[in-house]
Design a protein around this motif. Structure first.
Motif, PDB file in Angstrom:
ATOM      1  N   LEU A 185      44.534  37.035  36.132  1.00 38.64           N
ATOM      2  CA  LEU A 185      44.342  36.524  37.492  1.00 38.64           C
ATOM      3  C   LEU A 185      42.898  36.220  37.822  1.00 38.64           C
ATOM      4  O   LEU A 185      42.614  35.349  38.661  1.00 38.64           O
ATOM      5  CB  LEU A 185      44.871  37.546  38.513  1.00 38.64           C
ATOM      6  CG  LEU A 185      46.377  37.743  38.592  1.00 38.64           C
ATOM      7  CD1 LEU A 185      46.693  38.893  39.551  1.00 38.64           C
ATOM      8  CD2 LEU A 185      47.074  36.478  39.063  1.00 38.64           C
ATOM      9  N   GLY A 186      41.960  36.921  37.213  1.00 37.55           N
ATOM     10  CA  GLY A 186      40.577  36.869  37.670  1.00 37.55           C
ATOM     11  C   GLY A 186      40.348  37.970  38.683  1.00 37.55           C
ATOM     12  O   GLY A 186      41.276  38.396  39.385  1.00 37.55           O
ATOM     13  N   ARG A 187      39.132  38.448  38.789  1.00 32.73           N
ATOM     14  CA  ARG A 187      38.859  39.663  39.559  1.00 32.73           C
ATOM     15  C   ARG A 187      39.184  39.509  41.038  1.00 32.73           C
ATOM     16  O   ARG A 187      39.753  40.399  41.649  1.00 32.73           O
ATOM     17  CB  ARG A 187      37.404  40.085  39.369  1.00 32.73           C
ATOM     18  CG  ARG A 187      37.110  40.496  37.921  1.00 32.73           C
ATOM     19  CD  ARG A 187      35.716  41.071  37.739  1.00 32.73           C
ATOM     20  NE  ARG A 187      35.520  41.418  36.342  1.00 32.73           N
ATOM     21  CZ  ARG A 187      34.707  40.777  35.533  1.00 32.73           C
ATOM     22  NH1 ARG A 187      34.007  39.752  35.963  1.00 32.73           N
ATOM     23  NH2 ARG A 187      34.570  41.154  34.268  1.00 32.73           N
ATOM     24  N   GLY A 188      38.796  38.367  41.640  1.00 38.18           N
ATOM     25  CA  GLY A 188      39.021  38.203  43.070  1.00 38.18           C
ATOM     26  C   GLY A 188      40.492  38.175  43.433  1.00 38.18           C
ATOM     27  O   GLY A 188      40.938  38.896  44.337  1.00 38.18           O
ATOM     28  N   THR A 189      41.270  37.342  42.737  1.00 33.84           N
ATOM     29  CA  THR A 189      42.709  37.255  43.009  1.00 33.84           C
ATOM     30  C   THR A 189      43.397  38.569  42.685  1.00 33.84           C
ATOM     31  O   THR A 189      44.304  39.011  43.398  1.00 33.84           O
ATOM     32  CB  THR A 189      43.332  36.114  42.188  1.00 33.84           C
ATOM     33  OG1 THR A 189      42.647  34.894  42.475  1.00 33.84           O
ATOM     34  CG2 THR A 189      44.808  35.943  42.518  1.00 33.84           C
TER      35      THR A 189
END
Length: 489
Positions: A185-189
């Motif tokens: 997802l990636g860290r922010g999501t």
């Protein structure tokens, strides 16, 4: 009781799952910081309580109150009352019974007419002065009927825990599922979905347990959301899991998505069976929220499924294969191996590519390519007979031709021995076991490997060969079921 833990995936420390690590650290800081400080202060207050006049004056009327309002708890409390060592437990129940506590503080239980009222009032005030400012109760989800509406606790409750075991168990599952989901997802999501999972878990738990006394806390609802995301993310990809169903445990390779209904059914069954002390509806809310969030992300193409994300560029792969075949035909084996190596890097799980690399490299049996290609074949997930046959044939060739000799690591030997026992190639399995016993007698997987080989031999009717492994099994795995079977044999 059912749970399943994925075994196939490992975190990539080239791109570390820092958000998962940060969440774990935050949970630990909260528990061993303000929560532990609050608990220590409560223990000091409880010690004072037990030594004061309060138990003699407050606990008997509290037990009578329980007998009227909750006969089952009242009957148990009545049996505990004569024993001083149970006072702390009864005190905890008294402090959590809001209605009784309100009456107590309003002088409706120990009334001013009581000859010991002044004595009681003095010790009660001292006890309450020793109590710390509430932290856990303030930030956890309150299920009671007259609870104040505090929507922020839908998230803050996910960072509180009731005990060290509760915390460590949750952090283990947070790491196991979190790192895979974070990298996809990636860290922010990932952080957004984790917090939304906590909210979804809290909402369903708040509905299911509304009006009941008690608090909701723990990261398990948000972690269940990660489990739901994991299942939807991998969908039909076959993942190797360790699972436990009641007292039975084993390994299984299955499509990840099949675990979602299994997890959901487990939470519903546990809830209907009346599980105490565990908010199964929070787990269910997390699973459903996580699955919905990941499905939405896939539909919106915010994240690619792992199968697609790891797929190489087809044209580039085909270029390497074509070049390898051209150089092989021209007998330029060094350059052919380099191209096969590049193709294998793009599709590390492609057995055909690894076989071609291995067969080309075997023409130069002292080359690093021959050793590397063999090792990559030996580490393929053995989920089908064709892969097992490839691994066994490659092992025989490698053992015979490698120069100056085979470079097998203990992990590879243990893995191959178990797989060869599975396909009834007992001579090679037994040989690998003997080598392991000499070269790596303390290897962590050696007991399971010996057990698997002995078990295969027993089922194949090779009792004498199986019994020959008994001395080592008695030393390494004396309580193993196969060891006991061999002793009886």
């Amino acid at each position: 009781m059912f749970y399943a833990i994925p075994l196939e995936n490992r975190p990539s420390w080239r791109n570390p799952p820092w958000m998962t690590v940060l969440l774990i650290l935050l949970n630990m800081i909260v528990f061993w910081g303000p929560q532990r400080s609050e608990e220590n202060a409560r223990e000091r207050a409880a010690d004072y309580y037990v030594k004061s006049v309060l138990p003699a004056l407050e606990l008997p009327p509290f037990v009578e109150w329980l007998e009227k309002t909750d006969p089952k708890r009242g009957k148990l409390a009545r049996r505990m009352l004569p024993h001083e060592e149970a006072y702390a437990q009864l005190l905890e129940g008294l402090q959590n019974d809001r209605k009784f506590l309100a009456k107590l503080r309003a002088d409706e239980i120990i009334k001013p007419a009581n000859p010991r009222y002044d004595e009681w009032k003095r010790d009660r005030q001292q006890y309450e002065a020793m109590l710390p400012a509430p932290f856990t109760a303030r930030w956890s989800q309150d299920y009671s009927k007259d609870a104040e509406f505090k929507p922020w606790t839908w998230i803050t409750a996910a960072f509180l825990h009731g005990s060290t075991g509760h915390l460590l168990g949750n952090m283990l599952f947070l790491f196991l599922f979190g790192f895979s989901v974070e990298l996809a997802l990636g860290r922010g999501t990932y952080l957004t979905f984790y917090l939304l999972g906590a909210v979804g878990a809290s909402l369903l738990a708040g509905w299911a347990y509304a009006g009941k006394e008690g608090y909701g806390l723990g990261a398990s609802g948000a972690i269940s959301a990660l489990m739901g995301m994991y299942a939807v993310m991998y969908r039909l990809r076959r993942i190797r899991f360790f699972y436990q169903l009641f007292f039975y445990f084993n390994y299984v390779t299955a499509p990840a998505l099949l675990l979602l209904p299994a997890w959901i059914a487990n939470e519903l069954m546990q809830h209907w069976l009346g599980g105490q002390g565990i908010a199964y509806m929070a787990h269910l809310g997390g699973l459903l929220t996580g699955a919905a969030l990941m499905a939405g992300a896939l539909l919106m193409r915010r994240v690619k499924a792992p199968e697609a994300a790891s797929a190489p560029q087809p044209d580039r792969f085909d270029e390497h294969v074509a070049a390898a075949q051209k150089y092989g035909a021209a007998m330029k084996f060094d350059r052919a191996c380099a191209e096969w190596r590049a193709a294998a890097a793009l599709r590390p799980g492609d057995a055909g590519t690894l076989r071609a690399w291995f067969n080309t490299a075997r023409l130069q049996p002292a080359s690093d390519d021959f050793h590397h290609a063999a090792r990559r074949i030996f580490r393929l997930p053995a989920t089908d007979p064709a892969t097992l046959a490839l691994q066994h044939a490659s092992y025989k060739t490698y053992l015979d031709q490698a120069r100056p000799g085979a470079r097998l690591k203990p992990d590879d030997m243990a893995r191959l021995a178990r797989r060869f026992a599975r396909i009834r190639e007992f001579a090679d399995a037994d040989k690998l076991c003997r080598i392991l016993l000499k070269t790596a007698p303390d290897h962590a997987e050696l007991p399971d490997t010996l057990s698997a080989c002995a078990n295969g031999l027993l089922h194949a009717g090779e009792r004498d060969r199986a019994v020959s492994l008994l001395p080592d099994l008695l030393r390494l795995a004396p309580n193993d079921m196969v060891t006991r079977a061999l002793q009886r044999a």
